[in-house]
Design a protein around this motif. Structure first.
Motif, short mmCIF file in Angstrom:
data_model
loop_
_atom_site.label_atom_id
_atom_site.label_comp_id
_atom_site.label_asym_id
_atom_site.label_seq_id
_atom_site.Cartn_x
_atom_site.Cartn_y
_atom_site.Cartn_z
N VAL A 1 14.88 -14.51 21.79
CA VAL A 1 15.89 -13.64 22.39
C VAL A 1 17.24 -14.31 22.16
N ASN A 2 18.11 -13.61 21.46
CA ASN A 2 19.43 -14.14 21.10
C ASN A 2 19.33 -15.48 20.38
N GLN B 1 8.47 -17.43 22.54
CA GLN B 1 7.02 -17.38 22.36
C GLN B 1 6.67 -17.87 20.97
N ASP B 2 5.63 -18.71 20.86
CA ASP B 2 5.26 -19.29 19.57
C ASP B 2 3.82 -19.81 19.66
N ARG B 3 2.87 -19.00 19.20
CA ARG B 3 1.46 -19.38 19.22
C ARG B 3 0.73 -18.69 18.07
N ASN C 1 16.24 -16.13 37.45
CA ASN C 1 15.60 -16.42 36.17
C ASN C 1 16.40 -15.77 35.04
N PRO C 2 17.00 -16.55 34.15
CA PRO C 2 17.86 -15.97 33.11
C PRO C 2 17.11 -15.39 31.93
N HIS C 3 15.78 -15.49 31.93
CA HIS C 3 15.02 -15.08 30.75
C HIS C 3 14.68 -13.59 30.72
N TYR C 4 14.87 -12.88 31.81
CA TYR C 4 14.64 -11.44 31.75
C TYR C 4 15.68 -10.80 30.84
N LEU C 5 15.30 -9.68 30.24
CA LEU C 5 16.15 -9.02 29.26
C LEU C 5 17.33 -8.31 29.93
N SER C 6 18.48 -8.39 29.26
CA SER C 6 19.69 -7.74 29.74
C SER C 6 20.32 -6.95 28.61
N PRO C 7 21.14 -5.94 28.95
CA PRO C 7 21.85 -5.19 27.90
C PRO C 7 22.66 -6.14 27.02
N GLY C 8 22.58 -5.93 25.72
CA GLY C 8 23.27 -6.79 24.76
C GLY C 8 22.37 -7.83 24.14
N ASP C 9 21.22 -8.10 24.76
CA ASP C 9 20.27 -9.04 24.16
C ASP C 9 19.69 -8.45 22.88
N VAL C 10 19.27 -9.33 21.99
CA VAL C 10 18.58 -8.92 20.77
C VAL C 10 17.26 -9.69 20.69
N ILE C 11 16.16 -8.95 20.59
CA ILE C 11 14.83 -9.53 20.50
C ILE C 11 14.42 -9.57 19.04
N THR C 12 13.98 -10.72 18.57
CA THR C 12 13.49 -10.86 17.20
C THR C 12 12.04 -11.31 17.24
N ALA C 13 11.18 -10.58 16.54
CA ALA C 13 9.74 -10.88 16.55
C ALA C 13 9.21 -10.93 15.13
N GLN D 1 10.94 -7.84 13.22
CA GLN D 1 11.33 -6.75 14.10
C GLN D 1 12.53 -7.22 14.94
N ARG D 2 13.64 -6.50 14.83
CA ARG D 2 14.85 -6.84 15.61
C ARG D 2 15.23 -5.64 16.45
N THR D 3 15.19 -5.82 17.77
CA THR D 3 15.48 -4.72 18.68
C THR D 3 16.52 -5.14 19.71
N PRO D 4 17.65 -4.45 19.76
CA PRO D 4 18.61 -4.72 20.82
C PRO D 4 18.13 -4.13 22.15
#
Length: 312
Positions: A202-203, A208-210, A278-290, A304-307
């Protein structure tokens, strides 16, 4: 060697490096494409120079409506994060296929949701019917599974926990980003499944890495257990669980024991008050890369990149 297929509004494409060649097929649905593997092979072997992949607007390679089934707590690392000890009974839940979205589409946080979480998952796309009562051995996987996709099991945690409602908490529109590629597998590819590594950031921060070696219930057993009560058809998808590293984690055992003594409303109010820090929850403006791939690139499901955005 697996073949990556991409879907756009204009049809299906075989991906070769940074270029894509159109598949000469009348297939509209994922199931129809899987049934037309000859056309996919022809495109893969074509001398057509193709089109730059960067110029194509990818849709989800899993067409809807379809069945979207998911495994719950299926990685040892996620089980630890969730506070589970001892044996974990296999469990499944359904997601609405209306939650499936294209790989670049924004994840939309509903206005009543504060605690939005991510869960990278490997999706198994069915290539043949799995009737109730089927028993699947390792050698049978190529018979039933046509390919693989990246999925993200986005979750509204306060709905999931306070209402014990998995279906609602994971079924809002855009809560299952899927793709970009459908990796169609050859029989010899299946021995490499456990080498697949799931990574989600995230950003730019790795969360996550397994590899699949961390799985508790692996695909053959999962399909066998699911087939006790659920039929699957070509084009349906099974999400196989997420590794540790999600924003949600179980509280320390002493806190959990105290919480168990409180009335539910008081317990959840206290829990989510702590989660608000907890700062790890998703917020507007975040970008998730998987990403999901083997180290040697034999199987590579793309990126996969999703804002993330709020509901308008």
């Amino acid at each position: 060697m697996s073949t990556n297929v991409l879907r756009t509004a204009d049809g299906w494409w075989v991906v070769r490096g940074d270029r894509a060649v159109p598949v000469d097929t009348k297939a509209v649905t994922t199931a129809e494409l899987i049934a037309d593997r000859d056309a996919v092979k022809e495109a893969a072997q074509s001398s057509d120079p193709g089109t730059p992949v960067a110029d194509l607007a990818a849709l989800s390679p899993v067409t809807t409506p379809c069945r979207v089934v998911a495994q719950m707590v299926n990685y040892r690392s996620h089980a630890r994060d969730s506070g589970f000890t001892g044996d974990i009974p296999p469990a499944f839940f359904r997601k609405a296929s209306g939650s499936v979205s294209r790989p670049g589409e924004a994840v939309v946080r509903p206005s009543h949701v504060r605690f939005l979480d991510y869960e990278i998952e490997l999706g198994l796309v069915m290539g043949a019917s799995l009737p109730v009562g089927t028993e699947v051995e390792e050698r049978d996987l190529p018979t039933y599974v046509a390919g693989l996709v990246i999925t993200n099991d986005v979750s509204a945690r306060e709905i999931q926990l306070t209402k014990t409602q998995f279906y609602e908490s994971k079924s809002y529109p855009t809560f299952t980003p899927t793709g970009p590629y459908l990796a169609l597998l050859e029989p010899e590819d299946f021995v490499h499944l456990l080498d697949l590594r799931l990574k989600l950031s995230v950003n730019g921060e790795l969360r996550q890495d397994r590899t699949l070696a961390d799985m508790i219930v692996r695909p053959p057993q999962a399909l066998t257990l699911l087939a006790r009560f659920q039929t699957l058809d070509p084009g349906d998808v099974l999400l196989t669980g997420t590794p540790g590293g999600t924003a949600l984690k179980a509280p320390p055992k002493p806190v959990e024991k105290i919480g168990a003594l409180l009335p539910p409303a008081v317990k959840w109010k206290a829990f989510f008050k702590s989660q608000a820090k907890n700062p790890h929850y998703l917020s507007p403006g975040d970008v998730i890369t998987a990403t999901i791939a083997t180290p040697d690139g034999r199987i590579d499901l793309g990126e996969q990149r999703t804002p993330v955005t709020d509901a308008k």
